[in-house]
Design an enzyme around this catalytic site. Structure first.
Site, PDB file in Angstrom:
ATOM      1  N   GLY A  16      75.754 -11.718  24.704  1.00  0.00           N
ATOM      2  CA  GLY A  16      76.355 -11.109  24.909  1.00  0.00           C
ATOM      3  C   GLY A  16      77.134  -9.650  24.444  1.00  0.00           C
ATOM      4  O   GLY A  16      78.329  -9.638  25.245  1.00  0.00           O
ATOM      5  N   GLY A  18      76.087  -7.270  23.678  1.00  0.00           N
ATOM      6  CA  GLY A  18      75.815  -5.794  24.694  1.00  0.00           C
ATOM      7  C   GLY A  18      76.645  -5.290  25.574  1.00  0.00           C
ATOM      8  O   GLY A  18      77.772  -4.371  25.559  1.00  0.00           O
ATOM      9  N   ASP A 146      68.934 -13.662  10.296  1.00  0.00           N
ATOM     10  CA  ASP A 146      67.999 -13.368  10.953  1.00  0.00           C
ATOM     11  C   ASP A 146      67.114 -13.018   9.755  1.00  0.00           C
ATOM     12  O   ASP A 146      67.038 -11.289   9.311  1.00  0.00           O
ATOM     13  CB  ASP A 146      67.035 -12.826  11.883  1.00  0.00           C
ATOM     14  N   GLN A 191      82.358 -20.164  11.278  1.00  0.00           N
ATOM     15  CA  GLN A 191      82.359 -20.851   9.899  1.00  0.00           C
ATOM     16  C   GLN A 191      81.256 -19.840   9.104  1.00  0.00           C
ATOM     17  O   GLN A 191      81.498 -19.113   7.578  1.00  0.00           O
ATOM     18  CB  GLN A 191      83.130 -21.302   9.073  1.00  0.00           C
ATOM     19  N   CYS A 376      58.733   1.482  43.067  1.00  0.00           N
ATOM     20  CA  CYS A 376      57.696   1.813  41.865  1.00  0.00           C
ATOM     21  C   CYS A 376      56.589   0.858  42.330  1.00  0.00           C
ATOM     22  O   CYS A 376      55.804   1.454  44.041  1.00  0.00           O
ATOM     23  CB  CYS A 376      58.254   1.569  40.176  1.00  0.00           C
ATOM     24  N   MET A 379      57.102   0.352  46.204  1.00  0.00           N
ATOM     25  CA  MET A 379      56.743   1.571  46.898  1.00  0.00           C
ATOM     26  C   MET A 379      55.114   1.594  46.879  1.00  0.00           C
ATOM     27  O   MET A 379      54.775   1.655  48.436  1.00  0.00           O
ATOM     28  CB  MET A 379      56.980   2.757  46.918  1.00  0.00           C
ATOM     29  N   ARG A 457      52.575   4.202  35.673  1.00  0.00           N
ATOM     30  CA  ARG A 457      51.038   5.348  35.517  1.00  0.00           C
ATOM     31  C   ARG A 457      50.427   6.239  36.734  1.00  0.00           C
ATOM     32  O   ARG A 457      49.112   6.943  36.761  1.00  0.00           O
ATOM     33  CB  ARG A 457      49.578   4.767  34.428  1.00  0.00           C
ATOM     34  N   HIS A 502      62.768   4.594  39.934  1.00  0.00           N
ATOM     35  CA  HIS A 502      63.784   4.114  39.537  1.00  0.00           C
ATOM     36  C   HIS A 502      65.350   4.232  40.055  1.00  0.00           C
ATOM     37  O   HIS A 502      65.618   4.113  38.495  1.00  0.00           O
ATOM     38  CB  HIS A 502      63.524   3.176  38.536  1.00  0.00           C
ATOM     39  N   GLU A 504      67.746   2.346  40.402  1.00  0.00           N
ATOM     40  CA  GLU A 504      68.399   0.870  39.983  1.00  0.00           C
ATOM     41  C   GLU A 504      69.022   1.688  38.350  1.00  0.00           C
ATOM     42  O   GLU A 504      70.111   1.097  37.880  1.00  0.00           O
ATOM     43  CB  GLU A 504      67.707  -0.315  40.347  1.00  0.00           C
TER      44      GLU A 504
END
Ligand code: GLN
Length: 533
Positions: A16, A18, A146, A191, A376, A379, A457, A502, A504
């Site tokens: 988390g 972000g 990483d 640590q 999208c 629909m 598309r 979209h 949302e």
């Protein structure tokens, strides 16, 4: 002078970072500062557009049409300001830019290397974006240690050298695991990850500990001692009942005061009223509504992150808790679950799998008069469903799924026909739609000119609009002088709205999206109706 906060992650991914970064951003913003955020993604993809949502979560789209990591969604929802392409820096886009510069002769004579060329490119992007803001928060994706994130961490290290001590700070978000057999929280992984960070040359100013339990004073003292971070800068971020409560959890530990002090900034104001008015409602809603989200990427909730958040915002606006049933349309119990829901939402998606199940879900919503929101692909499936069930076109389809369908009600338009490359070539980003006055969509928005984000598309083939309108599926929103249908609605149905865009992506906690508010309102009504019947 621009101020930077770099947020790194230790021990494991999915901590988390972000949300933590965005929460810090929110607090600084509530202190009257202008804040922006950058997500660095260490993968070689140029953007997230070609990634499978099951692996990486949803692809978030900005107004300017960038296909980005879903963390940008958190940034927009917390900061409630729009992000752009510049807010997501991927290794792929950095390498591509550097290689293009090399080919055009920009570095003539030099050996092009990770340091300084890649790191310079990364730093230039940080600095360019930071110009218009008091504080820029940079989240470095991945976990310290990483291989892939090394160039980003190196750039972050150099930033302090470039911008000066008081202008750059480092916040490390880490896991403190709980071991049930010994009933202990363990600090060793933290640590180690802080040591790793130090090897790279970054000394964290603050450590935010994710743990399943609150950390007691001894544990914090231990982390402070071993990681050489002041005691008050070791903070708790226990799992919260809602992500929107994280800013307040951090605020109660003095995060913003500490950060302001470290960066030498004075708070301009302290205006938490609007945000608290929203968070106070969390967990205190009086009603409940069940929404079936009929999709196929349901195994990873992150795949429908923004839809879930927009439903939550719409619920709060209606004083309702939204229980989302993530229905895999291919599961044997899908139909029963859809029938039991108060409202049905079919979200976006790609590819053939699950299409017939989504169409079936829409038939159920249409026949049972359940409120329906199609987004999208949802629909597009509603158009196919109406063509097949109402307009006598039993083999109607999208050419995405059946190239030879006799009734291509969803099809690619001429401008997409010759597109070969898959990356960044869809209809992407904000477009204006003109809604028909009197439609359910216009009633929800309370206006007829709207701007929403796109990522697709295929389109509702305008050739079929007349035939379908005759049978009750009305086009209530158009793009550009009636060039492309944008919204559809079913006559003789309490609330049935499909949108090619979209919505949302534009729902915010204190500005819930009108379509989601209206959809939840209609679903609550349907629920009441069921009770009375
Ligand atoms: N696959 C469909 C298209 O490309 C819908 C895309 C979506 O739902 N985002 O048009």
């Amino acid at each position: 002078m621009a101020k930077f906060i770099f947020v790194t992650g230790g021990v494991v991914s999915s901590l988390g970072k972000g949300i933590t970064g965005a929460s810090i951003g929110k607090l600084l913003q509530l202190n009257g500062l202008s804040v922006t955020m950058i997500k660095c993604d260490p993968y070689i993809n140029v953007d997230a557009g070609t990634m499978n949502p099951i692996q990486h979560g949803e692809v978030y789209v900005t107004d300017d049409g960038a296909e980005t990591d879903l963390d940008l969604g958190y940034y927009e929802r917390f900061l409630e300001i729009p992000m752009t392409r510049a807010n997501n820096v991927t290794a792929g886009s950095v390498y591509r830019a550097v290689i293009e510069k090399e080919r055009s002769g920009k570095y003539l004579g030099s050996t092009v290397q990770v340091i300084p060329h890649i790191t310079n490119e990364i730093k230039e992007r940080f600095k360019a974006l930071s110009k218009d803001f008091d504080v820029t928060i940079v989240e470095i994706g991945g976990t310290v240690g990483d291989i892939e994130s090394l160039p980003f961490l190196e750039a972050a290290r150099q930033m302090r050298l470039d911008c000066g001590q008081g202008n750059v700070i480092y916040v490390h978000v880490t896991l403190v695991p709980y071991i049930p057999s010994s009933d202990e929280l363990k600090t060793k992984p933290t640590q180690h990850s802080v040591n790793k960070l130090r090897e790279i040359g970054i000394d964290p100013n603050m450590i935010i500990c994710r743990a399943s339990k609150p950390l007691d004073a001894d544990i914090k003292a231990k982390i402070s001692l071993f990681c050489s971070v002041p005691r008050e800068a070791v903070l708790d971020a226990p799992d919260a009942p809602s992500i929107y409560l994280v800013p307040e959890i951090l605020h109660s530990q003095g995060v913003n005061e500490q950060i302001l002090m470290l960066l030498g900034i004075r708070a301009k104001r302290h205006d938490f009223a609007k945000w608290s008015a929203f968070t106070e409602k969390i967990g205190k809603t009086e009603k409940t509504v069940n929404i079936a989200l009929a999709g196929k990427y349901v195994k990873l909730k992150d795949a429908y992150k923004s839809v879930g958040e927009a439903l939550f915002h719409g619920g709060i606006a209606n004083n309702a808790k939204v229980r989302i049933d993530y229905v895999d349309v291919e599961d044997p119990d899908a139909e029963a679950r859809l029938r039991a829901a108060d409202g049905v939402l079919v979200p976006g998606g790609f590819g053939n799998r699950g299409i017939e199940g989504k169409i079936r879900a829409i038939t159920i919503a249409r026949e049972m008069k359940k409120p329906f929101l199609g987004i999208c692909l949802g629909m597009q499936c509603a158009v196919i469903e109406s063509a097949r069930s109402l307009a006598g076109m039993p083999r109607a389809n999208s050419t995405e799924f059946d190239e030879k369908t006799p009734h291509p009600v969803i099809d690619v338009m001429p401008e997409q026909k010759d597109v070969v490359d898959k990356g960044g070539t869809m209809r992407l980003g904000a477009c204006t739609t003109l809604l028909s006055p009197g439609s359910a969509a216009a009633a929800a928005y309370k206006t007829i000119t709207i701007s929403e984000r796109h990522r697709h598309r295929y389109e509702f083939n305008p050739k079929f609009v007349k035939a379908l309108e005759k049978k009750g599926l009305k086009v209530t929103g158009w793009y550009k002088d009636r060039k492309l249908p944008e919204t559809v609605e079913l006559a003789k149905h309490p609330w049935f709205v499909g949108v090619q865009f979209h919505p949302e992506l534009k729902s915010r906690p204190t500005k819930p999206h009108p379509l989601f508010v209206a959809f939840i309102e209609a679903s609550l009504k349907a629920r009441e109706g069921k009770k009375e019947a």
